[in-house]
Design a protein around this motif. Structure first.
Motif, PDB file in Angstrom:
ATOM      1  N   GLY A  13      -7.808 -22.688 116.891  1.00 16.89           N
ATOM      2  CA  GLY A  13      -7.458 -21.806 115.789  1.00 16.89           C
ATOM      3  C   GLY A  13      -8.620 -20.957 115.319  1.00 16.89           C
ATOM      4  N   SER A  14      -8.301 -19.966 114.506  1.00 19.97           N
ATOM      5  CA  SER A  14      -9.330 -19.123 113.904  1.00 19.97           C
ATOM      6  C   SER A  14     -10.263 -19.973 113.043  1.00 19.97           C
ATOM      7  N   ASP A  40      -9.420 -11.227 122.541  1.00 23.14           N
ATOM      8  CA  ASP A  40      -9.174 -10.264 121.471  1.00 23.14           C
ATOM      9  C   ASP A  40      -9.674  -8.852 121.793  1.00 23.14           C
ATOM     10  N   TYR A  59      -2.045  -9.852 114.217  1.00 20.62           N
ATOM     11  CA  TYR A  59      -2.996 -10.134 115.295  1.00 20.62           C
ATOM     12  C   TYR A  59      -3.020 -11.607 115.715  1.00 20.62           C
ATOM     13  N   ASP A  60      -2.244 -12.439 115.049  1.00 22.84           N
ATOM     14  CA  ASP A  60      -2.179 -13.859 115.399  1.00 22.84           C
ATOM     15  C   ASP A  60      -0.903 -14.205 116.153  1.00 22.84           C
ATOM     16  N   ILE A 113      -7.573 -17.212 120.843  1.00 19.48           N
ATOM     17  CA  ILE A 113      -6.695 -18.122 120.099  1.00 19.48           C
ATOM     18  C   ILE A 113      -5.421 -18.483 120.867  1.00 19.48           C
ATOM     19  N   VAL A 165      -2.044 -16.303 109.044  1.00 18.97           N
ATOM     20  CA  VAL A 165      -2.863 -17.134 109.929  1.00 18.97           C
ATOM     21  C   VAL A 165      -2.309 -18.556 110.052  1.00 18.97           C
ATOM     22  N   HIS A 169      -0.654 -20.164 113.331  1.00 17.64           N
ATOM     23  CA  HIS A 169      -1.373 -21.298 113.944  1.00 17.64           C
ATOM     24  C   HIS A 169      -0.405 -22.441 114.224  1.00 17.64           C
TER      25      HIS A 169
END
Length: 211
Positions: A13-14, A40, A59-60, A113, A165, A169
């Motif tokens: 994850g981020s 990315d 973006y996720d 990710i 996010v 996730h």
């Protein structure tokens, strides 16, 4: 005949510490022929969309990535052909006109990710690593990074984490843990796990006659 390059997938994850793990592996093998390919850089080109539409980009989400181009580039690198890696410009929310020339190497670290989300990418990897860090640590790391490096406010970071996010996730990143060969708790701070992974990578490279 030269052996096919080895591909190491690193995900999490981020704020999990996957970049720290990637850097630790890279540093260990930097005397050898090695490169890092970041997922990315491969966000989809959105130049056909109005700017207002581009601002809505999640973006996720897996659909944000141009995995077709990423796979095409990896397959070229596997044949020891150079590529022109795209550059994504977050100020205009689309791909830049610039590219980065990347020469092929014997070891490719693929980091991002969602690198384990696409079966086609997984099938190209020799070893798959998932960096597993508790959510509270990930949000703190993300908060520090976004405020210090990107000039964000605390509230904007929290809002993005809660609304985008975290759900992404849970829906897309966490489930890819089951595809990992090795799960590394706490990211780059876990020196024992990184040492074990480096030893395994050395074995793979020796089998391929790369080391």
């Amino acid at each position: 005949m030269k052996q096919r390059p080895a591909i190491i997938g690193v995900t999490g994850g981020s704020g999990s510490g996957k970049t720290s793990v990637t850097n630790a592996i890279y540093e260990h093998f930097k005397g050898h022929s090695i490169l890092v390919l970041e997922q990315d850089y491969y966000y989809k080109d959105q130049s056909d969309l109005p700017f207002e539409e581009r601002l809505k980009t999640n973006y996720d989400h897996p659909l944000a990535f141009d995995n077709d181009l990423l796979i095409e580039h990896i397959e070229k690198l596997l044949k020891y052909e150079a590529i022109e890696k795209p550059v994504y410009d977050y100020t205009i929310h689309t791909r830049s006109e610039n590219t980065i020339h990347v020469e092929p190497k014997d070891v490719i670290i693929l980091e991002g990710i969602l690198v384990l989300e696409d079966e086609r990418l997984r099938d190209l990897m020799d070893i798959k690593l998932y960096v597993d860090t508790d959510a509270d640590l990930r949000i703190i790391r993300r908060m520090v990074r976004d405020i210090e490096d990107r000039g964000r406010t605390i509230q904007s970071v929290i809002d993005q984490y809660v609304n985008v996010v975290r759900p992404m996730h849970n829906q897309f990143i966490e489930p890819t843990k089951r595809y990992a060969d090795v799960i590394i708790p706490e990211g780059g701070q876990n020196h024992v796990a990184i040492d074990l992974v480096v030893t395994k990578i050395q074995t793979i490279l020796e089998q391929k006659s790369i080391l």
